[in-house]
Design a protein around this motif. Structure first.
Motif, PDB file in Angstrom:
ATOM      1  N   PRO A  64     -23.288  24.975  51.983  1.00 21.81           N
ATOM      2  CA  PRO A  64     -22.007  25.299  51.336  1.00 21.81           C
ATOM      3  C   PRO A  64     -21.919  24.722  49.923  1.00 21.81           C
ATOM      4  O   PRO A  64     -22.538  23.699  49.608  1.00 21.81           O
ATOM      5  CB  PRO A  64     -20.970  24.641  52.255  1.00 21.81           C
ATOM      6  N   ILE A  65     -21.143  25.395  49.110  1.00 16.36           N
ATOM      7  CA  ILE A  65     -20.813  24.863  47.792  1.00 16.36           C
ATOM      8  C   ILE A  65     -19.929  23.632  47.989  1.00 16.36           C
ATOM      9  O   ILE A  65     -18.947  23.672  48.737  1.00 16.36           O
ATOM     10  CB  ILE A  65     -20.086  25.922  46.940  1.00 16.36           C
ATOM     11  N   THR A  66     -20.287  22.532  47.347  1.00 15.56           N
ATOM     12  CA  THR A  66     -19.528  21.294  47.508  1.00 15.56           C
ATOM     13  C   THR A  66     -18.149  21.395  46.884  1.00 15.56           C
ATOM     14  O   THR A  66     -17.145  20.972  47.474  1.00 15.56           O
ATOM     15  CB  THR A  66     -20.295  20.119  46.871  1.00 15.56           C
ATOM     16  N   GLU A  67     -18.108  21.975  45.680  1.00 14.79           N
ATOM     17  CA  GLU A  67     -16.852  21.985  44.941  1.00 14.79           C
ATOM     18  C   GLU A  67     -16.919  23.054  43.861  1.00 14.79           C
ATOM     19  O   GLU A  67     -17.950  23.220  43.192  1.00 14.79           O
ATOM     20  CB  GLU A  67     -16.613  20.608  44.301  1.00 14.79           C
ATOM     21  N   ALA A  71     -10.911  24.641  37.518  1.00 11.79           N
ATOM     22  CA  ALA A  71      -9.963  24.310  36.449  1.00 11.79           C
ATOM     23  C   ALA A  71     -10.456  24.842  35.104  1.00 11.79           C
ATOM     24  O   ALA A  71      -9.682  24.988  34.168  1.00 11.79           O
ATOM     25  CB  ALA A  71      -9.767  22.797  36.365  1.00 11.79           C
ATOM     26  N   LEU A  72     -11.750  25.150  35.061  1.00 14.50           N
ATOM     27  CA  LEU A  72     -12.355  25.674  33.835  1.00 14.50           C
ATOM     28  C   LEU A  72     -12.486  27.186  33.953  1.00 14.50           C
ATOM     29  O   LEU A  72     -12.929  27.707  34.984  1.00 14.50           O
ATOM     30  CB  LEU A  72     -13.732  25.050  33.633  1.00 14.50           C
ATOM     31  N   GLY A 111     -14.851  17.786  39.896  1.00 14.94           N
ATOM     32  CA  GLY A 111     -13.623  18.505  39.575  1.00 14.94           C
ATOM     33  C   GLY A 111     -12.514  17.609  39.048  1.00 14.94           C
ATOM     34  O   GLY A 111     -11.801  17.961  38.110  1.00 14.94           O
ATOM     35  N   VAL A 112     -12.363  16.426  39.653  1.00 15.16           N
ATOM     36  CA  VAL A 112     -11.304  15.511  39.221  1.00 15.16           C
ATOM     37  C   VAL A 112     -11.568  15.018  37.806  1.00 15.16           C
ATOM     38  O   VAL A 112     -10.670  14.981  36.955  1.00 15.16           O
ATOM     39  CB  VAL A 112     -11.199  14.323  40.200  1.00 15.16           C
ATOM     40  N   ARG A 117     -10.493  15.427  31.846  1.00 11.46           N
ATOM     41  CA  ARG A 117     -10.914  15.719  30.475  1.00 11.46           C
ATOM     42  C   ARG A 117     -10.119  16.878  29.877  1.00 11.46           C
ATOM     43  O   ARG A 117      -9.765  16.877  28.699  1.00 11.46           O
ATOM     44  CB  ARG A 117     -12.415  16.062  30.438  1.00 11.46           C
ATOM     45  N   LEU A 118      -9.831  17.873  30.697  1.00 10.82           N
ATOM     46  CA  LEU A 118      -9.104  19.039  30.197  1.00 10.82           C
ATOM     47  C   LEU A 118      -7.659  18.704  29.854  1.00 10.82           C
ATOM     48  O   LEU A 118      -7.041  19.383  29.026  1.00 10.82           O
ATOM     49  CB  LEU A 118      -9.142  20.162  31.237  1.00 10.82           C
ATOM     50  N   LYS A 119      -7.097  17.666  30.493  1.00 15.01           N
ATOM     51  CA  LYS A 119      -5.714  17.288  30.199  1.00 15.01           C
ATOM     52  C   LYS A 119      -5.584  16.534  28.886  1.00 15.01           C
ATOM     53  O   LYS A 119      -4.484  16.333  28.391  1.00 15.01           O
ATOM     54  CB  LYS A 119      -5.162  16.416  31.333  1.00 15.01           C
ATOM     55  N   ARG A 120      -6.723  16.102  28.349  1.00 14.82           N
ATOM     56  CA  ARG A 120      -6.673  15.398  27.071  1.00 14.82           C
ATOM     57  C   ARG A 120      -6.471  16.414  25.955  1.00 14.82           C
ATOM     58  O   ARG A 120      -7.386  16.780  25.227  1.00 14.82           O
ATOM     59  CB  ARG A 120      -7.961  14.624  26.830  1.00 14.82           C
TER      60      ARG A 120
END
Length: 695
Positions: A64-67, A71-72, A111-112, A117-120
């Motif tokens: 399975p895909i882990t994550e 968000a991107l 992901g976290v 980083r994206l919130k910056r």
């Protein structure tokens, strides 16, 4: 319900695995989604790809895909198509190319961490007041009109100082004004040109709207630039060859400055040409948008140079590219006059001819600057003993260690092996060991000695500086050198080819090439092209201020003043030079009239490297396209041994690019099989170089 998805991961080149691996996920993730997946005992970054997943064996459980890093925004189709083409054309694995095209730090985030980083969010840009625009020359105005209507790649053939950068700036400005989302990619060949261009673009568009991408940046800086471009937060990306793989969802303009420069061709990993990929990328963007319901949104590609590559020149001659000419300098300044110094009439071992020294002294007295070009750093290429013949050979490479007088070291420029200079000859004990040849350190020392007592107009001593890979190694040193030149603090600059292109030094009126003869008779068919380009670009540093153009000169010290290359250089006649070179290339069936690839092999012995290549060639005679491909025998590379590894190469040539590509693709399994067989024992690595620049 689980969905099976094809995911591309960074599998090793020639691993034998397919282009993608199959993983499962509860949701049908769109192509381009970044995911984290298990690979062996590790967890790695992957990209969900287009198409159906590969079928595994009945006994193979799908992991399975882990994550999903959802968000991107998924990587755009044009980016995936570019990466896929680069992998196929340059004969590398899809996973290797796609993951190498992403910022290194992105491969480490979950992901976290990515969401954080994206919130910056970047700070709100300050209001930018653009400067008053300079008036365009008639040639620039014509170029802008023709560029605006172009629907094919454009080759901007402009002499040094003709204002090509202003064309780039205006083209970007028109794009941004016409489309509120549009993005532009501007590429330069080397890192040392990026800050200068970044300043120009920052002044015109505001620093907040421009980001850089090059290998000199830290991993966090590269990630921040990539995320800003991928999200559309910034609309202008400036960078070196790696920037061609930036994710720009609204890309509408690509500029390749100094398109002739060999630095656009990578020499490791996937040996791609960023210039050629830029042309392909623009086509993919256009093809993708031509099928959208909103109609076409054209992406232009603009290649600029005063000395275009013969490949691009030939494409323009044949009508595939639109050529725009700007032969005149801004302000009506003249190009520098060529002065040839026949070194056969100079005393033996002369470093700088007396007439050249006199001309430099005159410039200093007038408050003008001079540039001395020698494309060899260090003090001398070799240290030698004249009694027994010992030379400073590298113990690990089939090359000499260069003598660096400043720190009294012998340094190999291939493997980095460094030792202190011996007090006596290691072979016979002779105390009289001496340097052979010349490097930038020696020229710097010599010109300082010869200018002792020469004063500037203000009565202060003349100042000499050196600019090469050694003197600009420390952070900030490059900027310091450039600032000193622009301020007029330096009277004579000694440098390698890094000073010969792109820089706008307004006070330089004399440029001299100290030793250009080595390239006149080199075996590489591209050597004359490179030498002509280097000398033309170097000459272009002189007389950029129109008021000083009449006195600007290009001096060349040579033992062959009658060589035809200098006749074209004297007239600044690139079309004449290109016509002759293309005629010679066509007669010899050389690129661009033929297509080449090199297969390189590194091994513990030269015999092993050549045996691997020759056996693989012997098994390839029946492959698709083999009847149209000439496979030459394996030979040692010019520098045969580097870091105790022997290197060999095999040249492939074909009049058909398609036939060569079919042959290389079909040959990959054979090369892999030979690698795993007896002939591969002792082999370190092998690689294919398509469209090689160095033979």
């Amino acid at each position: 319900m689980s969905h099976l998805l094809p995911v591309v991961v960074a599998t090793p080149a020639h691993s034998g695995l397919g282009p993608s691996l199959t993983y499962e996920h509860p949701h049908l993730l769109p192509p381009g989604t970044l995911v984290r997946v298990p690979l062996g005992k590790r967890e790695v970054l992957g990209v969900v790809w287009d198409g159906a997943p590969a079928e595994g064996g009945a006994d193979m459980a799908t992991r399975p895909i882990t994550e999903a890093l959802d968000a991107l925004v998924p990587l755009p189709a044009a980016w995936r198509q570019l990466v896929g083409f680069a992998a196929r054309y340059y004969q590398r694995s899809l996973g290797e190319v796609s993951l190498a095209a992403l910022p290194p730090q992105l491969r480490e985030l979950n992901g976290v961490q990515l969401a954080r980083r994206l919130k910056r969010a970047p700070a709100a840009p300050a209001t930018h007041v653009p400067p008053a625009l300079p008036e365009l020359s008639p040639e620039q105005q014509d170029a802008m009109v023709r560029l605006d209507s172009a629907r094919q790649p454009v080759l901007l053939f402009g002499s040094t100082g003709s204002g090509k950068t202003e064309i780039y700036l205006r083209a970007v400005q028109q794009l941004l004004d016409a489309d509120p989302l549009a993005q532009a990619l501007v590429m330069v060949p080397e890192i040392n040109l990026t800050p200068q261009l970044e300043t120009r673009f920052g002044e015109r568009f505001g620093a907040a709207g421009v980001v850089a991408m090059h290998s000199g940046m830290t991993p966090p800086q590269r990630l921040a630039s990539w995320l800003a471009a991928h999200s559309g937060a910034v609309r202008i990306v400036l960078g070196t060859r790696m920037a061609v793989f930036a994710s720009l969802p609204h890309l509408r303009l690509i500029v390749v400055d100094e398109e002739h420069d060999p630095s656009y061709k990578s020499q490791e990993g996937a040996r791609y040409s960023a210039r050629d990929l830029a042309v392909y990328l623009a086509k993919q963007v256009n093809d993708a948008h031509s099928t959208e319901a909103t109609g076409p949104a054209h992406c232009r590609v603009l290649l600029g140079s005063a000395t275009p590559s013969l490949e691009s020149w030939h494409a323009a001659e044949s009508g595939r590219y639109l050529r725009l000419a700007m032969p005149s300098r801004i302000g009506g300044g003249s190009l520098p006059r060529l002065r040839l110094v026949d070194m056969n009439h100079q005393p033996r071992k002369t470093l700088l001819a007396q007439p050249l020294l006199d001309a430099i002294t005159e410039r200093i007295a007038r408050g003008e600057q001079s540039l001395l070009l020698l494309n060899r750093r260090g003090y001398a290429p070799v240290l030698a003993c004249h009694d027994c013949g010992w030379k400073s050979e590298c113990a690990h490479c089939s090359a000499h260690r260069v003598f660096h007088k400043i720190d009294r070291t012998l340094r190999c420029h291939h493997c980095g092996f460094t030792e202190r200079v011996p007090r006596a000859c290691p072979a016979c004990g002779n105390l009289d060991i001496a340097p052979l040849g010349r490097g930038t350190e020696q020229i710097e020392e010599h010109i300082i000695e010869r200018l002792a007592g020469v004063l500037r107009p203000d009565g202060t001593p003349a100042q000499v500086a050196r600019m090469d890979a050694d003197s600009t190694r420390l952070k900030g040193s490059l900027e310091q050198h450039l600032a000193r030149m622009h301020s007029g603090e330096v009277d004579v600059l000694v440098g390698t080819q890094m000073v010969a292109k792109g820089h706008d030094f307004r006070r330089i009126t004399l440029v001299a090439s100290v030793n250009a003869d080595a390239a006149l008779f080199a075996s590489d068919c591209r050597a004359p092209e490179r030498l002509f380009a280097l000398l033309m670009q170097a000459a272009g540093r002189a007389g950029r201020d129109a008021s000083l153009g009449a006195t600007s000169e290009m001096w060349v010290q040579t033992g062959y003043p009658q060589h035809p290359l200098f006749a074209a250089l004297r007239q600044h006649d690139y079309p004449k030079f290109a016509a002759q070179e293309l005629s010679d290339r066509e007669a010899a069936a050389m690129p661009p009239f033929a297509h080449q690839a090199l297969v390189r092999a590194d091994a513990r012995s030269q015999e092993t490297a050549q045996a691997f290549l020759n056996e693989a060639a012997a098994l390839a005679t029946e492959l698709p396209g083999a009847d149209q491909v000439t496979v030459f025998p394996a030979v040692p590379m010019t520098i045969q041994r580097v870091a105790n590894v022997e290197r060999a190469q095999m040249l492939l040539e074909s009049p058909s690019r398609i036939a060569l590509q079919r042959f290389l693709a079909a040959w990959q399994p054979t090369l892999l099989a030979v690698r795993q067989g007896p002939a591969g024992k002792g082999l370190v690595r092998w690689a294919i170089d398509v469209d090689p620049l160095n033979l």
